[in-house]
Design a protein around this motif. Structure first.
Motif, PDB file in Angstrom:
ATOM      1  N   ASP A 176       0.796  -1.224   0.000  1.00 13.80           N
ATOM      2  CA  ASP A 176       0.000   0.000   0.000  1.00 13.80           C
ATOM      3  C   ASP A 176       0.828   1.273   0.000  1.00 13.80           C
ATOM      4  N   ASP A 178       2.124   3.044  -2.350  1.00  7.69           N
ATOM      5  CA  ASP A 178       1.687   4.034  -3.343  1.00  7.69           C
ATOM      6  C   ASP A 178       0.465   4.805  -2.848  1.00  7.69           C
ATOM      7  N   ARG A 179      -0.469   4.102  -2.208  1.00  7.33           N
ATOM      8  CA  ARG A 179      -1.666   4.764  -1.669  1.00  7.33           C
ATOM      9  C   ARG A 179      -1.289   5.698  -0.519  1.00  7.33           C
ATOM     10  N   ALA A 182       0.278   8.783  -2.029  1.00  2.74           N
ATOM     11  CA  ALA A 182      -0.731   9.646  -2.652  1.00  2.74           C
ATOM     12  C   ALA A 182      -1.539  10.394  -1.600  1.00  2.74           C
ATOM     13  N   TRP A 183      -1.910   9.702  -0.502  1.00  2.41           N
ATOM     14  CA  TRP A 183      -2.632  10.375   0.583  1.00  2.41           C
ATOM     15  C   TRP A 183      -1.775  11.455   1.212  1.00  2.41           C
TER      16      TRP A 183
END
Length: 403
Positions: A176, A178-179, A182-183
């Protein structure tokens, strides 16, 4: 909007901030209670990420790539490192002249020895100093060893639980990340801000350190172990290298020193073997000469020419990292080997990116302004949108909150 509405809104926000502060204290408490597990998980994540990225480009699935990386690459590597560390621990006990009953002191930073009974401590001490004697002993000794093993199963199980949690933590970070990135970019620090530059620089440095430098140390140690034990296999017993595994570990550690690599260890070894060979006379001098050539090729030329550029990539400040690796376990225990380098990176990047601006009251930017050569430099994204709203003096609250 009247004053009552403003007061209600402020009270609502204050209540939320108090609630979030309470949750933050809880998170800090949990993190402090299991700091070793989380730090070890971060180490596994950064040490595995380059391999994970390559595997993901092949399999396409984040979860499958993360599992394949941890089970197929990281776990066997850690098993090999653990084996070398155990062998080095036995060599250290032999070289220090400790009585077998004192060997357990070497395990104190890693295992709660005091939780074991005296008979269990005696058997463990014997196993550390003479493992094959215990394993090849009578059936009564093996039954006693099995009984002791069952008695200390709780201690071992606790360690396995922490290792499993660390691997689970690393798995979800790999899957996770990448998520999470991004967040962070959308909600905490936009691209082009100083906070985003700081986070990316720390992230790059930690990957370089844990995947690059640590893997480089163990790679050199492994090569040194092959060289030293190979020499012992072909050389006369009088010329054999004592404590080969421990010296191999020391060779790996000294590889952190720029230009020196393994010279601090293998040159004294060659001098020792040469001194012994000089007393033997005849063809014995061939062995130290051959050892010097092999060490120069495999512990000097090979690491600097091939291993270091391929594994480590760019260089961080290796001198500071060496002190962090050595002082960390002394200060925090076993997990200090990972924690203090992390803290050092946080400090260095804060000095490089924001300290000078904060001291002089300048506007914070994503650029490195101090000690450019001490660590990774972040990629400078288009910061027009991020910096347009910044005050030219950088002294207002919005500038600070945007990092």
């Amino acid at each position: 909007m009247n004053w009552n509405d403003i007061l209600d809104r402020d009270r609502n926000r204050i209540a939320w901030w108090l609630f979030l502060a309470t949750l933050g204290v809880g998170v800090l408490f949990v993190g402090y209670s299991y700091v070793g597990t989380f730090v070890f998980g971060l180490f596994i994540y950064y040490a595995s990420r380059p391999a994970y990225q390559r595997i993901r480009s092949v399999v396409g699935s984040d979860g499958t790539a993360a599992a394949a990386t941890l089970l197929g690459a990281t776990l066997p590597l850690l098993a090999l490192v653990s084996y070398i560390a155990v062998m080095g621990l036995q060599n250290a006990a032999s070289m220090s002249g400790l009585h077998p009953d004192q060997n357990l002191g070497l395990l104190q930073p890693f295992v709660n020895v005091q939780a074991l009974t005296s008979s269990q401590q005696d058997l463990l001490s014997t196993f550390l100093s003479r493992p094959f004697r215990v394993l090849s002993g009578s059936s009564g000794q093996l039954q006693e060893l099995l009984s002791t093993g069952l008695s200390v199963l709780g201690v071992v199980a606790t360690g396995l639980v922490h290792i499993s949690l660390a691997f689970g933590f690393a798995f979800y970070l790999l899957r996770d990340d990448d998520r999470i990135a991004a967040w962070f970019s959308s909600s905490i620090a936009s691209k082009g801000s100083a906070a985003h530059a700081y986070a990316t620089a720390v992230d790059d440095d930690l990957e370089t350190i844990f995947f690059g430098n640590v893997l480089f140390v163990f790679a050199v140690a492994l090569v040194a172990a092959v060289v030293y034990n190979g020499f012992n296999a072909v050389a006369p017993s009088a010329l054999s290298i004592p404590f080969a595994i421990l010296l191999a570990l020391l060779t790996g550690v000294t590889s952190l020193v720029p230009l020196v690599v393994g010279k601090l260890v293998y040159i004294p070894i060659v001098l020792y073997v040469g001194g012994v060979a000089a007393t033997q006379g005849g063809l014995s001098l061939v062995f130290p000469a051959g050892l010097l050539v092999v060490c120069f090729l495999f512990l000097d030329i090979l690491p600097q020419t091939f291993l270091q550029p391929y594994i480590s990539g760019r260089q961080t400040h290796t001198g500071m990292m060496m002190f962090a690796y050595l002082l960390g376990p002394m200060l925090f225990g076993w997990y200090g080997f990972f924690l203090l380098p992390m803290f050092l990176v946080l400090v260095l990047q804060a000095v490089r990116i924001v300290l000078s601006e904060l001291l002089h009251g300048d506007r914070l930017t994503p650029r490195v302004t101090t000690a450019e050569s001490l660590g990774a430099s972040p990629e400078i994204a288009d910061s027009t949108e991020s910096t347009a709203s910044d005050d030219s003096t950088g002294g207002d609250d919005s500038t600070v909150s945007n990092g």
